[in-house]
Write an enzyme that holds these catalytic residues in place. Structure first.
Site, PDB file in Angstrom:
ATOM      1  N   SER A 126       0.830  -1.201   0.000  1.00  0.00           N
ATOM      2  CA  SER A 126       0.000   0.000   0.000  1.00  0.00           C
ATOM      3  C   SER A 126       0.870   1.259   0.000  1.00  0.00           C
ATOM      4  O   SER A 126       1.669   1.453  -0.915  1.00  0.00           O
ATOM      5  CB  SER A 126      -0.968  -0.056   1.189  1.00  0.00           C
ATOM      6  OG  SER A 126      -1.996   0.891   1.072  1.00  0.00           O
TER       7      SER A 126
ATOM      8  N   ASP B 273     -10.300  -4.511  -4.055  1.00  0.00           N
ATOM      9  CA  ASP B 273      -9.517  -3.388  -3.537  1.00  0.00           C
ATOM     10  C   ASP B 273      -9.760  -2.177  -4.437  1.00  0.00           C
ATOM     11  O   ASP B 273      -9.667  -2.293  -5.660  1.00  0.00           O
ATOM     12  CB  ASP B 273      -8.027  -3.766  -3.559  1.00  0.00           C
ATOM     13  CG  ASP B 273      -7.114  -2.705  -2.981  1.00  0.00           C
ATOM     14  OD1 ASP B 273      -7.599  -1.626  -2.589  1.00  0.00           O
ATOM     15  OD2 ASP B 273      -5.904  -2.958  -2.924  1.00  0.00           O
TER      16      ASP B 273
ATOM     17  N   HIS C 193      -7.968  -5.414   0.147  1.00  0.00           N
ATOM     18  CA  HIS C 193      -6.795  -4.647   0.557  1.00  0.00           C
ATOM     19  C   HIS C 193      -6.397  -5.077   1.969  1.00  0.00           C
ATOM     20  O   HIS C 193      -7.247  -5.252   2.843  1.00  0.00           O
ATOM     21  CB  HIS C 193      -7.131  -3.155   0.538  1.00  0.00           C
ATOM     22  CG  HIS C 193      -5.924  -2.274   0.660  1.00  0.00           C
ATOM     23  ND1 HIS C 193      -5.210  -1.872  -0.436  1.00  0.00           N
ATOM     24  CD2 HIS C 193      -5.320  -1.718   1.738  1.00  0.00           C
ATOM     25  CE1 HIS C 193      -4.210  -1.106  -0.042  1.00  0.00           C
ATOM     26  NE2 HIS C 193      -4.252  -1.001   1.281  1.00  0.00           N
TER      27      HIS C 193
END
Length: 323
Positions: free
Chosen positions: A153, A250, A280
């Protein structure tokens, strides 16, 4: 594919828990949740906490050493958390699993968080950590000539920035970059259907991403900077081999896939490993989901192959990514 049933249960538990009302509460909640979450057991030689010099302050770090005779390759890892939260503690299990699966030492490094320290503070810290690791790898018992960057991320975004800076500033040679559901475009978000399809109900939300961007960027104009939005970089050539992992449910799915395609178009050997049924954050959920564990294992295997010099030969990018 349907949402992974194990991750569906995680989402239900999250929905039933009290929701943090402030950034401070969010930070406290992620630390508490991480501490009580189950972890997948893997075998490594050990860990060591240390601090390394940063451009403005000392940076906490944790070294993970693989089993077997060294020196092992060295992977510098940056944790996710929207640039505002999480730490080396919350990502301890991910780093243990990569260390074991890739047979690589892993140096997990914290960086200054927003909004107290906005862009480019995190990038500056991450690149300083990379330079330090390259210069001091032997002191860590690792082989700095076999160097990789990795992150998830926001941490994947920082890893990308490190590869761009290393190329542009004559930095250390990076053998591989493992990018787990990276944020790659802070500007043209409307072009990615996954932002709309997965913007609510799958842990990371569109609203939360707007909040993170507001916290991270002191000036919205910084969103086009290539160290923030690498999909807006003028040149993506001469970057390390990459594996970009995405998750089906996601909001960042499509821009991660777009970044893999952009690297390929620039002549970089890059693969895209999609995560069917994943959300995610699945890299932190391997103890809950066998499918998530399998995906992280495949990523670790790829990383180990790249660092051992046994990377792709004679295969198409997509064939190698989906093996």
């Amino acid at each position: 594919m349907a949402l992974d049933p194990h991750l569906k249960e995680v989402l239900l538990q999250m929905a039933a828990a009290p929701q943090p009302g402030s950034l401070e509460e969010m930070r406290a909640a992620v630390i508490a949740n991480s501490a009580r979450s189950p972890k997948r057991s893997v075998s490594i030689a050990g860990t060591r906490d240390l601090t390394i010099p940063g451009p403005a302050s000392e940076l906490p770090a944790r070294l993970y050493t693989a089993q077997g005779e060294g020196p092992h390759p060295l992977t510098v890892y940056f944790h996710g958390g929207g640039f505002v939260a999480y730490s080396i503690e919350t990502h301890d299990s991910v780093c243990r699993e990569l260390c074991a699966g890739a047979n690589s030492a892993v140096l997990s490094v914290e960086y200054r968080l927003a909004p107290e320290h906005r862009f480019p503070a995190g990038v500056e810290d991450a690149y300083a950590a990379l330079l330090w690791a390259a210069a001091h790898g032997e002191e860590l018992g690792a082989d700095p000539s076999r160097l990789a960057v990795a992150g998830d991320s926001a941490g994947a975004s920082l890893a990308i920035a490190c590869t761009l800076r290393a190329r542009d500033e004559g930095g250390p040679r990076i053998r591989a970059q493992l990018l787990i559901y990276p944020a790659a475009d802070f500007v043209n978000t409307e072009r990615y259907p996954s932002r709309r399809e997965n913007g609510e109900g799958f842990f990371l939300t569109e609203e939360r991403m707007r909040f993170f961007a507001q916290m991270y960027l002191a000036d919205p104009a910084h969103g086009v900077h290539p160290h923030v939005s690498p999909l807006h970089a003028a040149q993506l050539h001469d970057l390390p081999p990459a594996l970009v992992m995405t998750a089906e449910f996601d909001p960042l799915r499509d821009e991660g896939a777009a970044y893999a395609e952009a690297l390929q178009a620039a002549g970089v050997r890059a693969g895209h490993l999609p995560g069917p049924g994943m959300i995610h954050g699945f890299a932190n959920m391997t103890a809950f989901s066998p499918a998530a564990a399998g995906l992280l294992d495949r990523a670790a295997t790829w990383l180990g192959a790249e660092l051992s010099g046994a990377g792709e030969t004679g295969k198409t990018r997509q064939e190698s990514a989906h093996e």
